[in-house]
Write a protein that holds these residues in place. Structure first.
Motif, PDB file in Angstrom:
ATOM      1  N   GLY A 121       0.806  -1.216   0.000  1.00 59.57           N
ATOM      2  CA  GLY A 121       0.000   0.000   0.000  1.00 59.57           C
ATOM      3  C   GLY A 121       0.836   1.260   0.000  1.00 59.57           C
ATOM      4  O   GLY A 121       0.542   2.217  -0.731  1.00 59.57           O
ATOM      5  N   SER A 125       1.013   4.357  -2.765  1.00 60.19           N
ATOM      6  CA  SER A 125       0.555   5.704  -2.410  1.00 60.19           C
ATOM      7  C   SER A 125       1.672   6.738  -2.295  1.00 60.19           C
ATOM      8  O   SER A 125       1.410   7.939  -2.369  1.00 60.19           O
ATOM      9  N   HIS A 304      -2.591   8.747   5.671  1.00 58.70           N
ATOM     10  CA  HIS A 304      -3.785   8.258   4.969  1.00 58.70           C
ATOM     11  C   HIS A 304      -3.669   6.763   4.697  1.00 58.70           C
ATOM     12  O   HIS A 304      -4.634   6.000   4.865  1.00 58.70           O
ATOM     13  N   THR A 305      -2.492   6.332   4.290  1.00 61.03           N
ATOM     14  CA  THR A 305      -2.294   4.915   3.974  1.00 61.03           C
ATOM     15  C   THR A 305      -2.335   4.054   5.240  1.00 61.03           C
ATOM     16  O   THR A 305      -2.980   3.003   5.272  1.00 61.03           O
ATOM     17  N   ARG A 307      -3.802   4.633   8.004  1.00 57.20           N
ATOM     18  CA  ARG A 307      -5.155   4.584   8.583  1.00 57.20           C
ATOM     19  C   ARG A 307      -6.097   3.723   7.756  1.00 57.20           C
ATOM     20  O   ARG A 307      -7.145   3.313   8.253  1.00 57.20           O
ATOM     21  N   HIS A 308      -5.736   3.447   6.513  1.00 61.49           N
ATOM     22  CA  HIS A 308      -6.511   2.485   5.732  1.00 61.49           C
ATOM     23  C   HIS A 308      -6.395   1.093   6.356  1.00 61.49           C
ATOM     24  O   HIS A 308      -7.375   0.331   6.386  1.00 61.49           O
ATOM     25  N   PHE A 309      -5.208   0.763   6.854  1.00 63.97           N
ATOM     26  CA  PHE A 309      -4.977  -0.547   7.465  1.00 63.97           C
ATOM     27  C   PHE A 309      -5.232  -0.532   8.973  1.00 63.97           C
ATOM     28  O   PHE A 309      -5.612  -1.553   9.548  1.00 63.97           O
ATOM     29  N   PRO A 311      -7.362   1.915  11.164  1.00 63.07           N
ATOM     30  CA  PRO A 311      -8.218   3.108  11.189  1.00 63.07           C
ATOM     31  C   PRO A 311      -8.095   3.957  12.452  1.00 63.07           C
ATOM     32  O   PRO A 311      -8.323   5.170  12.405  1.00 63.07           O
TER      33      PRO A 311
END
Length: 475
Positions: A121, A125, A304-305, A307-309, A311
């Motif tokens: 990821g 990104s 951002h990345t 927090r995708h994994f 949260p």
């Protein structure tokens, strides 16, 4: 390096034997580190000591190696009122290259479950690689505002918060930047490169705190053994490189016009107070702001990345420290305060305890200093020492420092083999270039542990924590 030319001051400080027409030269590092350095380092720092207006000694840090003009790891301070100069060769081409370090609330156990997915990821990104464009494309007017506003501009436009700025040198913005002194060619190179990592020794690394040396300072910095951190190492990209290229020409012309005898043409310089010196200062400060904004945007993309994994992850800035700068600072010399222009090429500022520029939570312990290691070896967080003010104008090492050229590294290693070997050791590498991976092989750099030990032994900064890598994104 031929140590017979040096006189030991103690186990970690050495002086170059005196010579007519040259100011003192001091080299920091232990015997093994200095022996492993190229003699070109000694030649280059000796030439720096011949420049007008030098205050104190010309110095090299324990990670020094030869570069363009100044050696990388070179430090020198000049007084404008005493005819002191500013040199593009004393700043470098990657203006304000530095490291942003983020703390995280992610546990090592949670990271282990998602490491491969997170590595993939981040690789998607975070734009990385030679000439790689960023997600943010700006117009010339916006770029000018970035060159004045730095990380403050980025925060104002939604890339992070004001809490970040408190933990960035100069609160994320260098005063005195003048975009008008930056060439159209330099600006054109940056319009599509904001928020990009670049190539070479630049990286984004997910790390774990492996060992704590100073529990009190570590607590103040908000870190403990087992914590997961993220370090982002990059600079001002194409804009900074072009500024360096442009001003090497104009400063060389100024030196000729003003009758400055250059010991090396790569040390092109002009008096700080001259029109050419002031123009370079304005452009260089714009380059600093470009780098600060770039790292702020990359920190936003990283958050951002993650927090995708994860949260619920908290990702505050620990600190953002630059190398490759010239900064106007007040230092005490011979019992009085003097305004000096401190060149740090491949060296970081390292203010000691009590310095008013530090955030309140760090002030009793000194400035966080980050020594970035090579790919796969680990990094150190240190804290600036009070004695570093008198010894090196509050300066410290910035990294492991190369001990082998990129061409030599290519002859010795293969990128794919290195990446596979590191994966077996639990370190995931993601890169656009197998050639680049070979050039950045861990063995091409000095021993980061020895550099950190020497930095502490020399009284420049004391070790706080060692960081072991888990994921490394390379260009």
């Amino acid at each position: 390096m031929d140590l017979s030319r040096l006189e030991p001051l103690d186990a970690y400080r050495w002086s170059l034997r005196g010579e007519a027409g040259r100011a003192p030269v001091v080299l920091f590092g232990d015997r093994e580190l200095l022996t492993g350095m190229d003699d070109k380092v000694l030649e280059q720092i000796g030439n720096v000591a011949r420049l007008p207006g030098l205050v104190g000694a010309a110095m090299t840090m324990p990670d020094a190696h030869w570069g363009y003009g100044f050696p990388i790891g070179g430090v020198a301070a000049f007084d404008a009122e005493q005819g002191g100069i500013i040199s593009a060769g004393g700043v470098g081409f990657d203006i304000s290259c530095g490291i942003r370090c983020l703390r995280t609330s992610v546990t090592l156990e949670r990271l282990a479950r998602k490491m491969k997915a997170l590595a993939d990821g981040l690789f998607v990104s975070i734009p990385a690689g030679l000439g790689r464009e960023g997600h943010l494309h700006v117009d010339p007017e916006t770029l000018d505002r970035i060159l004045v506003g730095g990380a403050q501009w980025a925060v104002e436009h939604g890339y992070g918060s004001g809490e970040d700025l408190a933990c960035i040198e100069d609160h994320g913005r260098a005063d005195g930047a003048d975009p008008a002194q930056v060439s159209a060619q330099a600006k054109a190179r940056q319009l599509r490169e904001m928020g990009t990592l670049g190539s070479g020794n630049h990286y984004l690394e997910v790390q774990v705190v492996d060992r704590v040396f100073d529990a009190s300072a570590a607590a103040a910095f908000g870190i403990a053994e087992g914590d997961v951190l993220v370090s982002i190492h990059c600079g001002s990209r194409g804009l900074g490189h072009q500024i360096g290229t442009d001003y090497l020409v104009s400063l060389a012309k100024a030196a000729g016009r003003l009758g400055i005898a250059l010991p090396d043409r790569e040390l092109a310089c002009a008096p700080i107070a001259s029109p050419e010196g002031q123009a370079y200062l304005g452009a260089m400060r714009a380059g600093i702001n470009c780098a600060l904004a770039n790292r702020q945007i990359l920190a936003y993309l990283t958050r951002h990345t993650l927090r995708h994994f994860f949260p619920d992850a908290e990702l505050p800035t620990l600190f953002d420290v630059s190398h490759n700068t010239c900064k106007a600072e007040t230092h005490r010399v011979d019992g009085r305060e003097r305004l000096l222009y401190v060149h740090r090429k491949g060296a970081t500022r390292a203010f000691g305890p009590g310095h008013p520029a530090l955030p309140d939570r760090y002030r009793p312990f000194g400035q966080p200093v980050i020594i970035g290691g090579s790919m796969g070896t680990g990094s150190y967080i240190l804290a600036g020492c009070a004695e570093g003010e008198a010894r090196a104008f509050s300066s410290a090492s910035h990294g492991a420092g190369r001990q082998m050229s990129r061409s030599a590294a290519l002859r010795r290693w293969r990128g794919r083999e290195l990446i596979d070997d590191l994966a077996e050791r639990g370190i995931l590498i993601r890169t656009e270039s197998m050639r680049g991976a070979a050039e950045e092989a861990p063995g091409a750099y000095k021993d980061v542990h020895r550099v950190a030990e020497a930095t502490e032994g020399a009284g420049l900064a004391r070790r706080v924590a060692f960081l072991r890598p888990k994921i490394c994104i390379k260009g």
